[in-house]
Design a protein around this motif. Structure first.
Motif, short mmCIF file in Angstrom:
data_model
loop_
_atom_site.label_atom_id
_atom_site.label_comp_id
_atom_site.label_asym_id
_atom_site.label_seq_id
_atom_site.Cartn_x
_atom_site.Cartn_y
_atom_site.Cartn_z
N HIS A 193 63.44 74.86 30.48
CA HIS A 193 62.08 74.31 30.52
C HIS A 193 61.43 74.60 31.86
O HIS A 193 60.25 75.00 31.93
N ALA A 194 62.18 74.44 32.95
CA ALA A 194 61.62 74.65 34.29
C ALA A 194 61.19 76.09 34.49
O ALA A 194 60.11 76.36 35.06
N ALA A 201 53.79 72.43 32.76
CA ALA A 201 54.71 71.79 33.70
C ALA A 201 54.72 70.28 33.46
O ALA A 201 53.70 69.69 33.08
N SER A 242 60.18 69.34 34.90
CA SER A 242 60.24 70.74 35.35
C SER A 242 59.98 70.82 36.86
O SER A 242 60.62 71.60 37.57
N THR A 246 62.56 72.48 39.59
CA THR A 246 62.20 73.63 40.41
C THR A 246 62.05 73.27 41.88
O THR A 246 62.22 74.12 42.75
#
Length: 290
Positions: A160-161, A171, A175, A179
């Motif tokens: 997902h990130a 986002a 996420s 990150t």
């Protein structure tokens, strides 16, 4: 006097419990990792260390130690060649019986009777005893297996990130939290992935749970997907003959509130721990209450 020694040897630690014929604990031992992956000689040393600790605490003589019947549950014992190598190890006991760590955990959870455990931690696996027959469901290793586990949650979070960094998906706080650990830099994520294993992905599981509980839409969808796998695990356990099921593992307490009420109603608390199971494997039977 007869003595029984139970050992639970896993990837994180190794524990020993020594009891007399009446079930009274007379000695214990504690050590570090002791699964089959560390090698047979280091494994033997780790097992001897915790056993020696327990025997020393009990103050047993060499003659008394020679009467001990031991049961040892060892992580990774199912790997090819491990059981044969274990058979050649020397222990100063009357008898030693080996099994997987999951099997002794299951014996402990159900007092040696039929039942099943579903372990949800970094990985996932069910250990079942039905009609006296022992078998497992799942647990083939990450990433091909381990559905509903901490590693699976972490993997989904990283996917997902990366999509969010690409702009392929919106986002979310999850996420961004993932990150942020890599300076919001795709190259750093990829470099980390090159050496990351199940344990590394599993460390992200609490982050996923935190954001799911805070109503992050993507985190919730990741957890809800994991729950579907867990519930299917439990359904399969009963379909294959188990009469009792216990949910175990580090992630279990956080996953339990996400399960359907009817699933939770089928779960039972453990009657004992893995060391109780290892002692049952050794042959100890608690005296019946008249």
């Amino acid at each position: 006097m007869s003595y029984f020694l139970g050992i639970d040897a896993g990837g994180s630690n190794c524990r020993a419990r020594l009891i007399d014929a009446d079930g009274v604990v007379i000695g214990t031992g504690q050590g570090g990792p002791a699964n089959a992956r560390i090698g047979i000689e280091p494994l033997h040393a780790a097992l001897r260390d915790v056993a020696d600790q327990a025997v020393a605490a009990a103050g047993l003589s060499a003659a008394e130690m020679a009467t001990i019947r031991a049961g040892m549950g060892i992580a990774g014992i199912s790997r090819p060649g491990v059981r044969a190598a274990l058979a050649d190890l020397a222990f100063p006991f009357a008898d030693v019986v080996y099994a997987t760590d999951a099997l002794v955990a299951n014996l402990g959870a159900h007092g040696g009777a039929d039942g099943a455990i579903l372990i949800i931690g970094t990985g996932s696996i069910a250990q079942v005893r039905a009609a006296g027959r022992d078998f497992t469901i799942g647990g083939y290793g990450f990433p091909i297996s381990d559905e509903g586990s901490g590693a699976a949650l972490g993997l989904s979070a990283v996917r997902h990130a990366l999509r969010a960094l690409d702009g392929r998906t919106q986002a979310t706080p999850l996420s961004q939290a993932v990150t942020e650990r890599f300076g919001h830099d795709t190259a750093q994520v990829i470099a980390w992935m090159d050496g990351a294993g199940a344990g590394d992905y599993g460390k992200l599981a609490p982050l996923v749970m935190d954001h799911a509980e805070a109503d992050d839409a993507i985190a919730r969808s990741i957890v809800e997907d994991a729950v579907l796998h867990i519930e299917r695990f439990i359904e399969t356990i009963f379909e294959r003959g188990a009469t009792r099921c216990t949910l175990m593992g580090g992630l279990a307490p956080r996953m339990r509130p996400w399960l359907r009420a009817r699933t939770v109603d089928r779960l039972r608390p453990p009657l004992g721990d893995a060391l109780d199971g290892a002692l049952a494997l050794a042959g100890y039977r608690a005296p019946s209450v008249s």
